[in-house]
Design a protein around this motif. Structure first.
Motif, mmCIF file in Angstrom:
data_model
loop_
_atom_site.group_PDB
_atom_site.id
_atom_site.type_symbol
_atom_site.label_atom_id
_atom_site.label_comp_id
_atom_site.label_asym_id
_atom_site.label_seq_id
_atom_site.Cartn_x
_atom_site.Cartn_y
_atom_site.Cartn_z
ATOM 1 N N LEU A 173 0.821 -1.211 0.000
ATOM 2 C CA LEU A 173 0.000 0.000 0.000
ATOM 3 C C LEU A 173 0.856 1.262 0.000
ATOM 4 C CD1 LEU A 173 -2.597 -1.037 2.737
ATOM 5 C CD2 LEU A 173 -3.045 -0.848 0.268
ATOM 6 N N SER A 174 0.357 2.288 -0.667
ATOM 7 C CA SER A 174 0.962 3.611 -0.510
ATOM 8 C C SER A 174 0.570 4.151 0.867
ATOM 9 C CB SER A 174 0.457 4.555 -1.598
ATOM 10 O OG SER A 174 -0.928 4.783 -1.408
ATOM 11 N N VAL A 175 1.265 5.199 1.303
ATOM 12 C CA VAL A 175 0.904 5.834 2.573
ATOM 13 C C VAL A 175 -0.545 6.318 2.513
ATOM 14 C CG1 VAL A 175 1.375 7.817 4.071
ATOM 15 C CG2 VAL A 175 3.276 6.491 3.129
ATOM 16 N N THR A 176 -0.908 6.909 1.385
ATOM 17 C CA THR A 176 -2.267 7.437 1.215
ATOM 18 C C THR A 176 -3.311 6.329 1.367
ATOM 19 O OG1 THR A 176 -1.332 9.024 -0.337
ATOM 20 C CG2 THR A 176 -3.729 8.781 -0.350
ATOM 21 N N ASP A 177 -3.065 5.184 0.702
ATOM 22 C CA ASP A 177 -4.030 4.081 0.764
ATOM 23 C C ASP A 177 -4.024 3.414 2.139
ATOM 24 O OD1 ASP A 177 -4.748 4.590 -1.815
ATOM 25 O OD2 ASP A 177 -3.470 3.032 -2.684
ATOM 26 N N LEU A 178 -2.845 3.305 2.733
ATOM 27 C CA LEU A 178 -2.765 2.742 4.081
ATOM 28 C C LEU A 178 -3.589 3.598 5.047
ATOM 29 C CD1 LEU A 178 -1.573 0.852 6.275
ATOM 30 C CD2 LEU A 178 0.369 2.426 6.421
ATOM 31 N N GLN A 179 -3.420 4.904 4.912
ATOM 32 C CA GLN A 179 -4.123 5.808 5.808
ATOM 33 C C GLN A 179 -5.643 5.665 5.658
ATOM 34 O OE1 GLN A 179 -4.089 10.026 4.882
ATOM 35 N NE2 GLN A 179 -3.180 10.301 6.915
ATOM 36 N N ALA A 180 -6.101 5.512 4.421
ATOM 37 C CA ALA A 180 -7.543 5.340 4.198
ATOM 38 C C ALA A 180 -8.033 4.066 4.890
ATOM 39 C CB ALA A 180 -7.834 5.286 2.698
ATOM 40 N N ARG A 181 -7.256 2.996 4.793
ATOM 41 C CA ARG A 181 -7.649 1.732 5.446
ATOM 42 C C ARG A 181 -7.622 1.855 6.968
ATOM 43 N NH1 ARG A 181 -6.376 -3.283 2.346
ATOM 44 N NH2 ARG A 181 -6.388 -2.611 0.178
ATOM 45 N N ARG B 235 -8.094 4.614 8.683
ATOM 46 C CA ARG B 235 -9.214 5.470 9.118
ATOM 47 C C ARG B 235 -10.551 4.752 8.980
ATOM 48 N NH1 ARG B 235 -7.113 11.367 6.865
ATOM 49 N NH2 ARG B 235 -5.558 11.623 8.525
ATOM 50 N N ALA B 236 -10.632 3.849 8.007
ATOM 51 C CA ALA B 236 -11.861 3.067 7.836
ATOM 52 C C ALA B 236 -11.905 1.885 8.818
ATOM 53 C CB ALA B 236 -11.972 2.575 6.398
ATOM 54 N N LYS B 237 -10.878 1.756 9.635
ATOM 55 C CA LYS B 237 -10.763 0.666 10.617
ATOM 56 C C LYS B 237 -10.691 -0.715 9.964
ATOM 57 C CE LYS B 237 -11.750 3.457 14.295
ATOM 58 N NZ LYS B 237 -10.589 4.241 14.653
ATOM 59 N N GLU B 238 -10.326 -0.737 8.690
ATOM 60 C CA GLU B 238 -10.112 -2.043 8.050
ATOM 61 C C GLU B 238 -8.787 -2.637 8.507
ATOM 62 O OE1 GLU B 238 -10.323 -1.384 3.830
ATOM 63 O OE2 GLU B 238 -12.163 -0.198 4.085
ATOM 64 N N LEU B 239 -7.886 -1.756 8.885
ATOM 65 C CA LEU B 239 -6.576 -2.169 9.387
ATOM 66 C C LEU B 239 -6.296 -1.357 10.635
ATOM 67 C CD1 LEU B 239 -4.237 -2.104 6.244
ATOM 68 C CD2 LEU B 239 -5.043 -4.137 7.447
ATOM 69 N N VAL C 16 -5.219 7.736 14.454
ATOM 70 C CA VAL C 16 -5.248 7.631 12.988
ATOM 71 C C VAL C 16 -5.929 8.829 12.327
ATOM 72 C CG1 VAL C 16 -5.120 5.113 12.993
ATOM 73 C CG2 VAL C 16 -7.365 6.242 12.933
ATOM 74 N N SER C 17 -6.493 9.731 13.133
ATOM 75 C CA SER C 17 -7.089 10.928 12.523
ATOM 76 C C SER C 17 -6.024 11.974 12.165
ATOM 77 C CB SER C 17 -8.119 11.545 13.478
ATOM 78 O OG SER C 17 -7.455 12.124 14.585
ATOM 79 N N LEU C 18 -4.829 11.798 12.709
ATOM 80 C CA LEU C 18 -3.754 12.762 12.413
ATOM 81 C C LEU C 18 -3.243 12.556 10.977
ATOM 82 C CD1 LEU C 18 -1.872 12.550 15.835
ATOM 83 C CD2 LEU C 18 -3.149 14.521 14.937
#
Lengths: 489, 95
Positions: A6-14, A16-20, A60-62
């Motif tokens: 994952l990119s940082v951007t995609d990791l962050q989305a996951r 924040r979505a609590k998938e990870l 993870v909101s930061l």
């Protein structure tokens, strides 16, 4: 797709979505490192328990909340080793945090792992590490570039989502090019160097590596800004460096410095860079031919100024306050001389000797002062160029990644690996390398044919114009798939 | 700029680094080649040029002179190779 891809951007989305969870991200990296780092050798050390404790608390909101970031082993993290790739600092533990580490943490990131490098950042191949070499993830018989070779190889090999390195003469951009990732050297004064072990203080700058320009922008957002602890950091407003991403290149004037397309560079590099420039034109950029007439002097100026500054900076390694100390010295002179003989590797000694010589009585004017004057002319070349264009575009490295051992006996040839990156440090401007294709390694000695090696395209921007620099690099990157390629490991 | 004047043994002493005879011979030839390379800077007319010490044009960065917390003594000493009684021990300086 695996977590470590994952990119940082995609990791962050996951996240924040609590998938990870941040712990999932960290554990995915650790297992990837355990599987491929015995081959690549990007890491010098890592403290999984400390990182897990931090990740468990991450918000993870930061802006970088819960994202693990690998750190070049020259940036201090409280309680962690910081060897600078040298035996001199083998027992050292950092008694404080570098400002970039405090800033990364304030943005929610989790510093994880210490990345290999040329000793004291002196080198272009990471072969000068006193511990072990790092290998290019695309071809393990080749170097990853340097000096931030561990930081680049870790990102390319999916052993890190993003990392920090330092760039004194190309030490971020050149390994990014040779490993096929994005590496950004910010403007001198953009990022605090407090807590970075100094090599050449008028040139050093900390910057990010990642697999997309957006990720690089996110890291730059976190680490930029004036710091009272570094009087060379400037009080320029911190931009949002992702602000201009997604735009095309209409209205952008790209300068092509003719001196950067020289005989002797690898024809595959030349062809890939020329194709990339055409691509930029098709995205709306206006191409302008530019001359930087003092380009040929940059390497010479650099190896006077950088070695002079390193000879002064490394005088602090005296075996008294920290680092290696020789056993049973017979007097103070013997203490200093044996401590430094035993603690420093060959390239570091060579540069200290050269730097001491060019600063010594009777030679200062002929070498150091003259180099500082030619540096002025190099800066003026760029200032004049930027009246005609918004950024420059050129190759990052004249060659593909070379074989381990190929240049270790020839310092001058090694120094010339930085021919296209050094001037940006002398001028203090910002620069970024993005993947723009592959060359095919010319085998010889029984190597199998068709090994693909990454090629880097370099954009050089005006001082403090990183937002536009990343817009340009990002527009090119997003119009190609080069940055998505991953080495088979 | 006359590169053959580089005497590695002499400069290594200035830099407080012991070198083996083999290293001295190797550095002598390698660094003379580097110095020959930088001779090209002699081609540039710098008679009217001011030197650049830093890439950005800042001078005299001042701050208010007031005490602030710094490294604690324990932290400052933790990496010293030899220490005693909360002090760094140095090799004897005065005979």
């Amino acid at each position: 797709m695996e977590i470590f891809d994952l990119s940082v951007t995609d990791l962050q989305a996951r996240l924040r979505a609590k998938e990870l969870s941040p712990l999932d991200a960290l554990d995915a990296l650790e297992s990837r490192i355990a599987s491929v780092d015995p081959k690549v050798g990007a890491y010098l050390s890592r403290d999984l328990e400390a990182a897990r404790a931090e990740a468990a608390q991450a918000d993870v909101s930061l802006p970088l909340g819960g994202v693990p970031i690998g750190i070049k082993d020259v940036i201090n993290v409280l309680g962690q080793p910081c060897t600078a790739g040298s035996k001199m600092l083998e027992p050292f533990r950092s008694p404080y945090n570098a400002t970039v580490i405090a800033k990364l943490r304030a943005a929610g990131a989790v510093p994880f792992g210490r990345l290999n490098m040329d000793e004291f950042a002196m080198g272009s191949s990471t072969e000068n590490s006193a511990y072990h070499p790092t290998r290019n993830p695309w071809d393990l018989s080749r170097i990853p570039g340097g000096s931030s070779g561990g930081s680049a190889a870790a990102v390319a090999a999916r052993e890190a989502f993003a990392t920090l390195g330092s760039d004194t003469g190309g030490s971020i951009r050149q390994p990014a090019a040779l490993c096929g990732c994005i590496g950004l050297k910010p403007t001198y004064g953009r990022v605090s160097r407090y807590g970075l072990i100094a090599f050449a203080s008028s040139l050093d700058q900390i910057g990010p590596f990642a697999r997309t320009t957006r990720d690089c922008g996110m890291l730059l957002n976190a680490i930029s800004g004036r710091d009272p602890m570094d009087s060379t950091s400037l009080d320029q407003p911190v931009d949002d460096y992702t602000r201009l991403l997604g735009r095309d290149l209409k209205g952008i004037r790209l300068g092509i410095p003719k001196e950067y397309f020289v005989d002797g560079m690898d024809p595959q590099v030349k062809a890939a860079v020329e194709a990339a420039i055409k691509q930029c034109e098709s995205l709306g950029a206006e191409l302008v031919e530019i001359s930087l007439p003092h380009t040929e002097y940059a390497v010479g100026v650099y190896y006077i100024i950088a070695t002079a500054e390193c000879s002064a900076n490394l005088a602090r390694f005296d075996g008294v306050r920290y680092g290696h100390r020789a056993d049973a010295p017979k007097d103070l002179l013997d203490h200093y001389k044996r401590t430094r003989e035993e603690g420093f590797g060959s390239e570091v000694k060579r540069r200290i000797i050269l730097g001491t010589y060019v600063l010594s009585s009777g030679y200062y004017d002929a070498y150091y002062l003259r180099a500082q004057k030619v540096r002025t002319l190099i800066r003026q070349d760029f200032a004049a160029a930027y009246e005609k264009c918004d950024a420059l575009v050129c190759p990052t490295s004249p060659d593909l990644a070379f074989k381990l051992g190929e240049r270790t006996d020839d310092p001058l040839k090694m120094y010339l690996a930085d021919i296209f990156t050094i001037a940006a440090n002398l001028a203090g401007i910002c620069g970024v390398s993005v993947p723009c294709g592959f060359g095919i390694a010319k085998g010889g000695d029984g190597e199998k044919d068709g090994v693909r090696l990454p090629i880097g395209l370099q954009f050089l921007g005006k001082p403090f114009d990183e937002a536009r620099l990343l817009r340009i690099a990002g527009a090119y990157e997003q119009s190609t798939d080069w940055h998505k390629a991953a080495p088979a490991l | 700029m006359s590169s053959p004047e580089l005497d590695v043994r002499y400069v290594a002493n200035l830099a407080r680094i012991d070198l083996s005879d083999a290293e001295i011979a190797q550095f002598q030839s390698q660094l003379c080649r580097v110095l020959e390379y930088v001779e090209q800077l002699n081609q540039v007319d710098v008679s009217q040029v001011e030197p650049t010490a830093h890439a950005n044009d800042i001078t005299n960065v001042f701050r208010i002179d007031e005490p602030k917390p710094g490294l604690e003594k324990v932290a400052a000493l933790q990496n010293a190779p030899r220490q005693a009684n909360g002090l760094v021990m140095v090799t004897k300086v005065v005979e």
